[in-house]
Design an enzyme around this catalytic site. Structure first.
Site, mmCIF file in Angstrom:
data_model
loop_
_atom_site.group_PDB
_atom_site.id
_atom_site.type_symbol
_atom_site.label_atom_id
_atom_site.label_comp_id
_atom_site.label_asym_id
_atom_site.label_seq_id
_atom_site.Cartn_x
_atom_site.Cartn_y
_atom_site.Cartn_z
ATOM 1 N N LYS A 91 0.865 -1.171 0.000
ATOM 2 C CA LYS A 91 0.000 0.000 0.000
ATOM 3 C C LYS A 91 0.910 1.232 0.000
ATOM 4 C CE LYS A 91 -4.481 1.127 0.416
ATOM 5 N NZ LYS A 91 -5.162 0.833 1.694
ATOM 6 N N HIS A 92 0.732 2.105 -0.969
ATOM 7 C CA HIS A 92 1.549 3.318 -1.078
ATOM 8 C C HIS A 92 3.044 2.993 -1.063
ATOM 9 C CE1 HIS A 92 -2.059 5.684 -0.864
ATOM 10 N NE2 HIS A 92 -2.374 5.168 0.295
ATOM 11 N N HIS A 96 14.699 5.457 0.144
ATOM 12 C CA HIS A 96 14.048 6.749 0.363
ATOM 13 C C HIS A 96 12.955 7.001 -0.673
ATOM 14 C CE1 HIS A 96 17.873 7.482 2.598
ATOM 15 N NE2 HIS A 96 17.004 7.984 3.444
ATOM 16 N N ASN A 121 12.922 5.442 7.666
ATOM 17 C CA ASN A 121 13.553 4.424 8.497
ATOM 18 C C ASN A 121 12.628 3.213 8.596
ATOM 19 O OD1 ASN A 121 16.055 5.647 9.354
ATOM 20 N ND2 ASN A 121 14.823 7.075 10.562
#
Length: 531
Positions: free
Chosen positions: A282-283, A531, A425
């Protein structure tokens, strides 16, 4: 369409590698009164079909030579393409040197990208670098005020339709569109060549780095409705969304493509010959990942990690989708299913949900394969090699007094596989080959640890369990613990073992805290920032 914008097509030069539709197109041009010029195999194919065609050698007065490397690099070709009509000086030069105008250029290039994709040898690859083709394309595109240039067989019919609509010519709007496409094609072609050469000679950061792609499909919008978007294929033969066959469902969105790629890259970390595995995304972050004796079992265990987030998610499988697994997946709203293949019964079950997309890839990407990743920033591009480090290949170092048990070690490896694909993180709690809590994308590692623990507690509560699923789990961190607090948060949640890269100046402090908490800890020496 303004008639003043029309340029009549009376003379065309055709030189194509991909001969799809060539004969029909050449015959259609001949029927419209166009004189045809051609080269080599293209000329032979046209002539053999009974269509009138002149060999380019008869135009230039020079034979093809040097194994076909030199055939169109001649003033009578480039002059015919570059001459500005109605320019007195150009007309005088053409008259003085016997140069006739070329109104239409049809060229598709030597199949360099396909040659690289099948891993041909150096010499064969070099010989598939087209020289004359790009030179002619660029010349014709520059002179689009007078010349139409076609680099794609998909545009043949548009040329014919334009000729029929205008009485034998092409309008300026079409010539401009074709010129833009022509320059984009030669740019992508040169990018493929330069990137191949850089790889072959071992240059990791060449002075100039080019990227190129071909539109797979325009999208309704990007991440948000006010953003434009398109999906482009680079030609890389890595198995995934770009190479998949869509067997079912509506058009993929920008976010679908991004999330599905993330899901499939994650699930490919799990060898299908060893275990069935399912990842729910999801996302672009996993909300549940699990192994199992079957895809159904793996799916149910993955869904249990965060059943709320799994709603409307992307499901990736490392094995052929079967009916048993499909029946479970379609019970809740799912955006996309991606798998190497699917049984007919499974496809029929998915088809009952008309908007659910089913992508079949024919295999899994190799997580160890080299490659490039690119990201845009203001005014530039960031390139890096793909993160192809795999935990099975890492020299795991036990740094605590207590070594992990066999089950803990298996779960630690599982958790670190998943952490590689969680936004930094990243903290992942796992137990028995399934995630039980995931903390992603936080500015503080201790916050990720606490969120993952909270997720584990909430999922357990929702399932009616007496205690948090983090109890007795292991925890993976994508990067080192800068302080002991993140590790202690995991211990407080009930984790018994930890896997992390190590490398902090406070490693000794963290190891001491792990020993005092009775944790087993393993260091990998590899970080997995995402990231």
């Amino acid at each position: 369409m303004l008639m003043s914008d029309i340029r009549a097509i009376k003379r065309a030069l055709l030189s194509v590698s991909d001969k799809t539709g060539l004969i029909d197109f050449a015959r259609a041009l001949e029927q419209r009164g166009v004189t045809l010029i051609s080269t080599g195999g293209t000329r032979k194919a046209i002539a053999d079909a009974g269509v009138g065609v002149t060999d380019v050698s008869d135009v230039t007065g020079f034979p093809e030579m040097m194994d076909g490397r030199v055939k169109t690099l001649h003033p009578k070709v480039h002059g015919g393409l570059l001459a500005i009509r109605e320019n007195p000086e150009h007309e005088a030069a053409m008259l003085a040197h016997g140069i006739e105008p070329i109104d239409l250029l049809v060229v598709n290039l030597y199949p360099f990208e396909a040659t690289v994709a099948r891993q041909a040898g150096w010499e064969e690859t070099i010989e598939n670098i087209d020289i004359g083709g790009p030179a002619m394309i660029r010349a014709a595109a520059k002179n689009h005020e007078d010349v139409a240039v076609v680099v794609d067989v998909a545009d043949y019919q548009e040329i014919l339709d334009a000729m029929d609509a205008s009485g034998g010519g092409a309008p300026l709007s079409l010539r401009k569109k074709l010129a833009q496409k022509a320059y984009a094609r030669t740019a992508a072609y040169d990018a493929a060549i330069s990137n191949w050469l850089a790889k072959e000679i071992g240059v990791e950061t060449p002075e100039y780095r080019a990227v190129g792609g071909r539109l797979s499909e325009p999208m309704r919008y990007g991440e948000n409705p006010h953003q434009h978007a398109g999906f482009y294929s680079t030609g890389e033969k890595r198995i995934g969304v770009a190479t998949a066959r869509q067997a079912q469902g509506k058009q993929l969105s920008y976010n679908n493509v991004n999330d599905t790629d993330a899901a499939f890259e994650l699930v490919a970390e799990f060898d299908p010959n060893r275990t069935a595995a399912v990842a729910i995304i999801k996302h672009a972050n996993p909300c549940g990942v699990a192994e199992g004796g079957s895809l159904k079992e793996a799916y149910l265990r993955a869904q249990a990690c965060d059943p709320i987030s799994a709603f409307g998610g992307i499901v990736a499988l490392n094995r052929r989708l079967d009916a048993e697994a499909a029946a479970e997946i379609v019970k809740i709203f799912t955006e996309v299913i991606i798998a190497p293949d699917a049984d007919e019964a499974a496809i029929a079950l998915v088809a009952s949900k008309k908007n659910l997309r089913l992508l079949l890839t024919g295999g899994l990407p190799d997580p160890r394969a080299a490659g490039l990743a690119v990201r845009s920033v203001a005014g530039g591009l960031l390139f890096q090699s793909r993160d192809n480090a795999v935990v099975d290949d890492m020299p795991l170092k036990i740094v605590t007094r207590r070594a992990p048990t066999e089950q803990e070690l298996a779960d630690l490896k599982f958790a670190f596989r998943v952490a590689k694909h969680v936004k930094s993180n990243a903290i992942v709690y796992a137990k028995g080959g399934a995630t039980v809590g995931i903390g992603a994308g936080q500015m503080s590692r201790v916050d990720s640890s606490r969120i993952a623990a909270w997720k584990a507690a909430e999922a357990a509560k929702g399932a009616g369990a007496a205690e948090s699923w983090a109890k007795g789990s292991v925890v993976a961190s994508d990067a080192f613990f800068p302080f002991a607090d993140g590790l202690l948060a995991a211990a407080d949640a009930g984790a018994t073992a930890v896997i992390q890269p190590g490398g902090s100046v406070r490693d000794d402090e963290v190891i001491k805290a792990a020993d005092e908490a009775g944790l087993a800890m393993v260091m990998t020496g590899f970080r997995h920032f995402r990231h």
